[in-house]
Scaffold this motif. Structure first.
Motif, PDB file in Angstrom:
ATOM      1  N   ALA A   1      39.216  30.567  43.736  1.00 49.56           N
ATOM      2  CA  ALA A   1      39.314  31.783  44.549  1.00 49.56           C
ATOM      3  C   ALA A   1      40.371  31.551  45.613  1.00 49.56           C
ATOM      4  N   ASP A   2      41.559  32.018  45.365  1.00 47.72           N
ATOM      5  CA  ASP A   2      42.712  31.766  46.226  1.00 47.72           C
ATOM      6  C   ASP A   2      42.469  32.327  47.635  1.00 47.72           C
ATOM      7  N   GLY A   3      42.615  31.450  48.648  1.00 47.33           N
ATOM      8  CA  GLY A   3      42.503  31.899  50.031  1.00 47.33           C
ATOM      9  C   GLY A   3      41.086  32.040  50.555  1.00 47.33           C
ATOM     10  N   LEU A   4      40.087  31.424  49.894  1.00 44.74           N
ATOM     11  CA  LEU A   4      38.691  31.559  50.312  1.00 44.74           C
ATOM     12  C   LEU A   4      38.326  30.482  51.327  1.00 44.74           C
ATOM     13  N   ARG A   5      37.835  30.907  52.469  1.00 39.68           N
ATOM     14  CA  ARG A   5      37.366  29.987  53.508  1.00 39.68           C
ATOM     15  C   ARG A   5      35.960  29.502  53.188  1.00 39.68           C
ATOM     16  N   ALA A   6      35.682  28.252  53.552  1.00 40.19           N
ATOM     17  CA  ALA A   6      34.356  27.700  53.292  1.00 40.19           C
ATOM     18  C   ALA A   6      33.287  28.430  54.104  1.00 40.19           C
ATOM     19  N   ASP A   7      33.573  28.695  55.390  1.00 36.57           N
ATOM     20  CA  ASP A   7      32.539  29.306  56.218  1.00 36.57           C
ATOM     21  C   ASP A   7      32.222  30.729  55.778  1.00 36.57           C
ATOM     22  N   THR A   8      33.246  31.510  55.405  1.00 36.68           N
ATOM     23  CA  THR A   8      33.006  32.884  54.979  1.00 36.68           C
ATOM     24  C   THR A   8      32.224  32.924  53.675  1.00 36.68           C
ATOM     25  N   PHE A   9      32.399  31.924  52.829  1.00 37.39           N
ATOM     26  CA  PHE A   9      31.683  31.892  51.557  1.00 37.39           C
ATOM     27  C   PHE A   9      30.225  31.476  51.749  1.00 37.39           C
TER      28      PHE A   9
ATOM     29  N   TYR B   1      33.710  25.741  40.976  1.00 36.54           N
ATOM     30  CA  TYR B   1      34.189  26.866  41.779  1.00 36.54           C
ATOM     31  C   TYR B   1      34.716  26.323  43.100  1.00 36.54           C
ATOM     32  N   THR B   2      35.973  26.623  43.415  1.00 39.89           N
ATOM     33  CA  THR B   2      36.566  26.117  44.655  1.00 39.89           C
ATOM     34  C   THR B   2      37.711  27.033  45.079  1.00 39.89           C
ATOM     35  N   SER B   3      38.506  26.565  46.051  1.00 36.61           N
ATOM     36  CA  SER B   3      39.646  27.337  46.545  1.00 36.61           C
ATOM     37  C   SER B   3      40.810  26.406  46.823  1.00 36.61           C
ATOM     38  N   ASP B   4      42.005  26.959  46.804  1.00 32.57           N
ATOM     39  CA  ASP B   4      43.195  26.147  47.069  1.00 32.57           C
ATOM     40  C   ASP B   4      43.439  25.954  48.559  1.00 32.57           C
ATOM     41  N   HIS B   5      43.049  26.909  49.363  1.00 29.08           N
ATOM     42  CA  HIS B   5      43.220  26.818  50.818  1.00 29.08           C
ATOM     43  C   HIS B   5      42.377  27.904  51.463  1.00 29.08           C
ATOM     44  N   GLY B   6      42.208  27.817  52.779  1.00 25.91           N
ATOM     45  CA  GLY B   6      41.501  28.847  53.519  1.00 25.91           C
ATOM     46  C   GLY B   6      42.465  29.817  54.171  1.00 25.91           C
ATOM     47  N   MET B   7      42.088  30.302  55.344  1.00 27.56           N
ATOM     48  CA  MET B   7      42.915  31.314  55.998  1.00 27.56           C
ATOM     49  C   MET B   7      42.450  31.475  57.443  1.00 27.56           C
ATOM     50  N   THR B   8      43.408  31.669  58.352  1.00 28.51           N
ATOM     51  CA  THR B   8      43.051  31.894  59.745  1.00 28.51           C
ATOM     52  C   THR B   8      42.503  33.299  59.926  1.00 28.51           C
ATOM     53  N   GLU B   9      41.901  33.539  61.073  1.00 30.95           N
ATOM     54  CA  GLU B   9      41.374  34.872  61.346  1.00 30.95           C
ATOM     55  C   GLU B   9      42.494  35.900  61.438  1.00 30.95           C
ATOM     56  N   TRP B  10      43.712  35.427  61.641  1.00 34.40           N
ATOM     57  CA  TRP B  10      44.860  36.323  61.721  1.00 34.40           C
ATOM     58  C   TRP B  10      45.413  36.667  60.340  1.00 34.40           C
ATOM     59  N   GLY B  11      44.861  36.029  59.309  1.00 27.56           N
ATOM     60  CA  GLY B  11      45.310  36.324  57.958  1.00 27.56           C
ATOM     61  C   GLY B  11      46.477  35.492  57.491  1.00 27.56           C
TER      62      GLY B  11
END
Length: 890
Positions: free
Chosen positions: A51-59, A259-269
């Motif tokens: 899931a590209d761009g998925l943050r651990a905390d949001t998931f 199931y994993t992600s390549d990286h997360g994302m800041t709150e600014w997107g």
């Protein structure tokens, strides 16, 4: 000076590139043999969901109602699988993240910059080692693994690039497309015997690249309903796909899922840096060969996530992102990727102790062989008397440890074998890092010598051309002993070249090692000037040391501001007291108080947050309207300086058009914000007007008068229009306050200089014309105050300040290049400081930050060279429409 700037540009580009050769060289080596575990694997096939761009905390977190956004995967975590957090490395981008997951190594930045869709360097991957791999997803990711695979066994199915629309109302359709294509693929396979036979083979991988979350995160930010709803869409899609897969394979329990992600994302997107929101991604594994949930404490984790996620009763196993590749290889029994540096996370494996020990031994052999190949290569390309091996791990020791590990396995002492293998892996990874950075000290010394030589040459040039310390060539300079310099430096260059040739060094090494030769030759040719400076310092040692310490303190303050923005506030508050240090400023209390006031206001900005969570368009509008009001006040304060009526009309028309452009920019910001808020996308009219404003921002000032204040006002108004379009909150006030401060700065600097032999018109500051050529006989030498002026400028190197800086040089009758040379020296000293602060240890956030500081300062130095020429153009050139108008009327 033109030759100096061109050479300087080339030198700084070399310094800029050196950091990538020293710290960002490819870690890959070739020539290894694939290693696989001889025992049968627990899984026949593997399905990888990214899931590209998925943050651990949001998931993992629960929503405001205490419910999970991923009911299916949450059930897996609690009842049937293992979970944890995958820690990524910078740069947190899609390409290096996927390479780490699938190939097991952290791709260097130079390879990332060579392209996304292509495979710039050959590397092995789990896909390449598989029997068959089928991939669905983005055209930006899939092709690089297909092109890098040997043979024709990696198949890709991609949606059109046009579907990746960041302005779309909801990008979850990208993920829905993937899920539908996978379901159609399995349905088609039921009626195609050839395809079905391939899918029933062993060592099969299915890869689903899900880009919707990344796209929605960029467009709407991770806290948005679109992003969170996309998580639900992905969870539902995964549940449906797994049902289809299990149905196709008749529920044979031979499929592993990750199931994993390549990286997360800041709150600014955004993503790319090393903030935890970017580097922490979820990892959930279940199915064949994967451990179920383990109940126990998680005391080793110091973060508060477990309590927030309500998962403190389920054992959490964190991994490094590259560890996922060996995990996948161990699950389906394929050879470990040749260039992988990942360590198999045994906690995720559900198999016999023997299988775990055999897999760990295979992982160790694969990493140790990389170490061996790299060590042999470095030994062959280094002179024998200069080669220094990695002492903690001689080749004989590595082989002995491998034999001992095999013996432990034969004796069924599996824990001892695993422990020994882990020790050997850690040593091998340290050795890989040692040989990968083997030339770092050597190259670093060469770059530092070039740096110091260039700074010395710039200093000599300043003293020679812009002070009174240079002396005519004496008889001593013509002595035969001084004529040996060319021969000495030529001989040194030949020795260095021969040394590099013998060691078969890359061509870039020749540039870094030979660059100090001509630079220091140019310095030593002017040794008499250096002697004059030394003699001057010795005449007043205490005062010289005091000025030197003050100079160093100023540079260190700027260096510290890169780590703590609040330091800039301290610096600006210190500047506020500058007028009070001279009695001369008491003659103009209005300007002195203005300087103090604007300095205090500007000092507030470093204390503000870098970005806000939500835009405040009201502040942007207020900044635009306040700029319009201040412009009218300014125009009323200064008369048109002896301009013809036609010229006055043209200039006033230009200002009126620029004020109208600011009002239009405010309108565009408001309409664009409203349109995006209701999910209507970016209006076409806003795009056209915005790009037109940007294109005209550097052209419109050329129509205005070249008198100092009128031209600077025109430049500021023009740039303000563009700045407003890029603002989202309080930062819109920054250029207004900054412009006001630099106008005051010009007035105060003019009053610090007393001129003789100048006309009354020239004594009036408003009568100074950028386009008027200064009499070379009236150009003065540099003084200590000019170092302060250069220091003031370099704090905020924008076009506004650069143009004001040009005004300072004109109004204080100084050569147009003298102050800028001091600025370059200060910048290079800062860059040299950051060169020593670059880290290759500690957290990846620390490493990435230290390197970015060096790159920023080096980029700023190169940028200032171009900016100085741009400022000269903006302030001195003029498109004289009034002449055409006058000719038309006559």
């Amino acid at each position: 000076m033109l030759a100096f700037f061109l050479i300087g540009l080339l030198v700084h580009l070399i310094f800029f590139a050196s950091i990538f050769d020293i710290y960002f060289t490819s870690p890959l080596v070739h020539g290894m043999t694939p290693h696989r575990t001889a025992l049968p694997p627990p899984a026949q096939r593997l399905v990888l969901f990214v899931a590209d761009g998925l943050r651990a905390d949001t998931f993992f977190e629960l929503d405001e109602n205490g419910q999970t956004r991923s009911p299916f995967l949450r059930n897996v975590v609690e009842h049937s699988g293992s979970w944890g957090v995958s820690h990524t490395r910078v740069p947190t981008e899609s390409r290096p993240g996927h390479v780490a997951l699938i190939a097991g190594f952290y791709e260097d930045v130079s390879a990332v910059a060579k392209g996304w869709k292509e495979n710039p360097v050959e590397f092995d991957s789990v896909f390449n080692e598989s029997k068959y791999t089928w991939c669905w997803g983005s055209p930006d990711i899939l092709p690089m693994f297909a092109k890098g695979a040997s043979g024709d066994h990696v198949y890709t199915r991609m949606y059109p690039a046009e579907m990746e629309d960041f302005a779309a109302q909801d990008a979850s359709k990208l993920d829905t497309w993937v899920f539908n294509e996978v379901k159609n693929f399995f349905e088609f396979a039921k009626s195609n015997e050839t395809l079905s036979a391939e899918m029933w083979a062993h060592e099969v991988v299915y890869f689903l690249h899900l880009l919707g979350l990344d796209t929605n995160g960029h467009a709407h930010r991770p806290m948005s309903s679109e992003y969170k709803e996309n998580i639900r869409t992905v969870d539902k899609g995964i549940q449906e796909v797994i049902s289809v897969i299990e149905d196709f394979y008749r529920n044979d329990k031979k499929t592993a899922f990750i199931y994993t992600s390549d990286h997360g994302m800041t709150e600014w997107g955004s993503h790319g840096a090393g903030h935890p929101s970017e580097t922490l991604t979820p990892l959930v594994a279940w199915g064949a060969g994967v451990n179920g949930p383990l109940v126990g404490s998680n005391q080793q984790f110091q973060d508060d996530f477990l309590q927030e996620w309500k998962l403190n009763d389920r054992k959490r196993f964190d991994v490094n992102q590259a560890d996922v590749a060996p995990l996948m290889a161990a699950l389906i029994g394929v050879p470990f990727p040749l260039n992988s540096v990942g360590i198999l996370p045994l906690e995720y494996l559900n198999n016999s102790d023997q299988y775990k020990a055999e897999c760990m031994l295979t992982n160790t052999m694969q990493i140790l062989e990389q170490f061996t190949v790299k060590m042999i290569h470095k030994k062959e390309t280094t002179l024998s008397f200069l080669f220094s091996p990695f002492k903690p791990l001689p080749l004989s020791k590595g082989q002995d440890m491998l034999r001992t590990a095999r013996l432990y396995i034969q004796q069924q002492q599996y824990d001892e074998a695993i422990s020994l293998c882990k020790s050997l892996v850690n040593l091998a990874l340290e050795g890989l890092s040692y040989y990968h950075t083997y030339d770092r000290v050597f190259l670093g010394i060469s770059v530092v010598l070039g740096f110091v030589g260039w700074i010395s040459y710039a200093f000599v040039l300043i003293v020679k051309r812009h002070t009174g310390l240079s002396q005519p060539i004496s008889k001593l300079d013509k002595l035969p002993s001084n004529n040996h310099l060319p021969a000495v430096f030529t001989g040194a260059g030949m020795v260095i070249t021969l040394f590099l040739l013998i060691q078969s060094c890359p061509w870039t090494y020749y540039i870094y090692c030979l660059l100090p030769i001509p630079v220091w030759y140019a310095v030593m040719k002017e040794f008499r000037i250096i002697q004059n400076v030394i003699n001057l310092v010795l005449t007043c040692p205490a005062k010289s040391i005091g000025y030197l310490l003050l100079f160093i303190l100023g540079i260190e303050t700027m260096v510290a501001s890169f780590f703590h923005r609040q330091v800039l506030t301290f610096g600006l508050l210190s500047f506020a007291g500058w007028p009070l240090l001279s009695k001369r400023f008491q003659q103009n209390k209005v300007m002195s108080l203005s300087w103090i006031s604007f300095s205090f206001i500007l000092a507030v900005f470093p204390l503000m947050p870098v970005v806000g969570r939500s835009p405040n368009i009201t502040l942007v509008s207020a900044a635009g309207l306040l700029t319009v009001i201040c412009s009218f006040i300014f125009l009323c304060s200064f008369e048109m300086a002896k301009a013809t009526s036609v010229e006055t009309t043209v200039s006033r028309s230009v200002y009126a058009a620029q004020v109208a452009s600011i009002i239009l920019s405010v309108y565009i910001v408001n309409t664009t914000h409203s349109s995006l808020a209701v999910k209507h996308g970016l209006p076409l009219s806003s795009q056209v007007i915005s790009w037109t404003t940007l294109a005209s921002s550097l052209l419109t000032p050329l129509l205005s008068s070249t008198f100092i204040f009128q031209r600077l006002l025109s430049i500021n108004l023009s740039l303000m229009s563009t700045y407003l379009l890029l603002s989202t909150g309080y930062e819109a006030f920054f250029p207004l306050v900054l412009s006001s401060l630099v106008f005051v700065w010009i007035n105060l600097e003019r009053e610090t200089i007393r001129f003789h032999n100048v006309s009354p018109a020239e004594k009036q500051l408003s009568m100074i014309n950028f386009a008027q050529k200064s009499d070379s006989t009236h150009v003065r030498h540099l003084g200590l105050d000019d170092i302060r002026r250069s220091y003031f400028f370099i704090l905020i190197p924008f076009v506004i300040v650069m143009c004001a800086f040009e005004g300072i040089q004109v109004s204080t009758r100084l050569s147009s290049n003298s102050l800028f040379l001091i600025v370059l020296v200060i910048s290079d000293i800062m860059a040299l400081h950051f060169f020593f602060l670059v880290k290759d240890y500690g957290s990846w956030l620390d490493i990435g930050t230290s390197i970015s500081h060096y790159v920023i300062v080096m980029s700023m130095t190169i940028f200032l060279m171009f900016l100085s020429r741009l400022a000269e153009t903006l302030t001195t050139w003029r498109i004289r429409l009034q002449e055409k108008i006058k000719h038309h009327f006559t």
